[in-house]
Design a protein around this motif. Structure first.
Motif: not given
Length: 504
Positions: A5-13, A138-143, A125-134
């Protein structure tokens, strides 16, 4: 085979600043971090609002301020960003043991040996995305099969899951920048008309190597899985672990089982010293080609039984590909809970008062490893009049919550979810049916009991507050028993449904 899984954080800072409260910018106003690049001040990171307004990292701060007058600028803190990214990586170890930092704004997670614990890759992926969103990240995931392919899809594609063996097809429409090439290589490829990864497939490798050097083919082969790409896993220093290095590589199944048993014995000693029991174990084998092979098991209760833990891990050793040999093994208790000492002796069992309750933890753990967490559970009662809401799944060894089903409320042994529509004929609206047709089979009713009226619960959605059902227990001429209900029983257009089968 890895599944990364690549977890990309486009707005991390900017996400980090907003979560930590270090920024005074309101949530709906654009925010960017600024760094010094020689004599110029440039944008180091932008949030989603700033990106929608046309700003991007690398842009001059003066130009950005002219384009967006209300832009909030905050000095960049790369050291704090890196430390926060590492903390996020350690948190992501809840999903898999191998989590690597992909600086400056991403993580790589090898979920090959752990996705089953979450019900599969899509559920993970659904669980990971939901936890990050809460948490406002902001994240984009690919596997995909390789870190390179997952990285490319997370940053230049739509993300999602690439099926095993589908890396070449997924990469084909992406731009050349998805191969993680330098600016000079990208400029040279563009000069000869090569803009998409798929255009490299039919080109002679010798000519590509001669024209662009070995880096292009090396990056392409890594993305396609032809070249290995090791991941350096994060490790929290305080986490209990045991490790073994071997003078000669090992690979036989019997050798791996002995190594696993030895590691479990060493780890249990450390857990005893700390007064802990493990709820989750991660076993990582490092091959001679520096590729890691990981497996994960969980336990229903905290455990320090070395033999039991070794048996659970042995169940999943078939997933380990030793390659040309394994040179190191590390066993980590990635989730622990306090576990006090208990008295275990024949005398204690004779002195114990009351009947002995069998300990099912070992059985439950074995079933979890073999079947997955989604298939091992028990049913607990819920205080609800509606049959489909009167039960829910809980962990197999969860403590009783105190709710019980009424003993004088007969219910069938099997409920259909959802109820299935049937065609039925009754003499009057409140009477049981004379016969009904279910799945093209006609059932003539010999005996019936009812109705039992169930009303909708007032505390649920408004659409269900007017729900009314009349249930009937019926027995056919062939001796079969069914549980039928009619919705809107006082109306001529009320429909009939089959909700249960068996003895009521």
């Amino acid at each position: 085979m890895p599944r990364v899984v690549s977890l990309y954080l486009p707005a991390w800072p900017t996400d980090r600043l907003r979560r930590s409260g270090s920024s005074a910018a309101p949530p709906d106003e654009p925010l960017a971090t600024v760094a010094q690049d020689g004599a110029r001040r440039v944008l180091a990171g932008v949030d989603a609002a700033a990106r929608r307004l046309g700003l991007s990292p690398g842009m001059s701060a003066a130009h950005a301020g002219a384009l967006v007058p209300g832009l909030h600028l905050v000095p960049a803190a790369p050291e704090a960003d890196a430390a926060a990214l590492e903390r996020l990586g350690l948190w992501c170890q809840r999903y898999a043991p191998i989590v690597a930092i992909d600086p400056p704004d991403g993580l790589l997670i090898d979920v090959a040996g752990a996705a089953h614990l979450f019900g599969g890759e899509a559920s993970l992926l659904t669980d990971l995305s939901a936890r990050l969103e809460r948490t406002g990240i902001a994240a984009r995931l690919a596997l995909a099969d390789t870190p390179g392919c997952a990285w490319a899809l997370a940053r230049f594609g739509a993300g999602g899951i690439v099926p095993p063996g589908g890396a070449a097809q997924a990469l084909a429409p992406l731009p050349m920048a998805a191969l993680r090439l330098g600016l000079e290589a990208l400029r040279g490829l563009r000069d000869v008309g090569l803009t998409r990864v798929g255009q490299l497939v039919d080109k002679p490798r010798a000519a590509l190597r001669l024209r662009f050097g070995p880096e292009l083919l090396f990056r392409l082969d890594r993305a396609l899985g032809r070249e290995p790409e090791p991941l350096t896993a994060l490790a929290a220093p305080e986490t209990p672990r045991a490790a073994l290095r071997f003078a000669e590589p090992v690979g036989a199944r019997e050798s791996l089982e002995r190594v696993t048993a030895d590691l479990c014995a060493r780890l249990v000693s450390e857990l005893e010293r700390r007064g802990l029991g493990t709820r989750r174990l991660d076993l990582v084998f490092t091959r001679v080609d520096r590729l890691d092979q990981a497996i994960r098991i969980g336990t229903a209760r905290p455990s320090r039984d070395a033999a039991h833990l070794a048996r659970l891990l042995a169940e999943r050793l078939a997933l380990v590909d030793p390659g040309f040999g394994i040179e190191e093994a590390v066993l980590t208790a990635s989730r622990v809970e306090p576990l006090a000492e208990t008295q275990e002796s024949h005398l204690a069992s004779h002195l114990a008062a009351g009947p002995q309750v069998p300990d099912l933890a070992a059985l439950v753990d074995t079933l979890l490893v073999r079947l997955g967490a989604a298939r091992v559970y028990r049913l607990a009662p819920v205080e609800s009049d509606l049959p489909e809401r009167a039960v829910r799944r809980v962990p197999a060894l969860a403590a009783p919550l105190g709710a019980v089903w009424p003993a004088d409320l007969p219910r069938p042994v099997r409920l259909l979810a959802p109820p299935e529509p049937v065609s039925a004929v009754a003499e009057i609206p409140d009477a049981p049916p004379l016969f009904f047709v279910w799945r093209n089979i006609r059932h003539r009713i010999a005996r019936a009991d009812g109705p039992e009226r169930i009303l909708g619960e007032w505390w649920v959605a408004e659409a269900e507050t007017d729900l009314t059902r009349d249930y009937y227990r019926v027995e056919t001429e062939d001796g079969e028993r069914f549980w039928l209900f009619r919705d809107g029983p006082m109306e001529a257009q009320g429909r009939w449904w089959l909700h249960g089968l068996g003895e009521a």
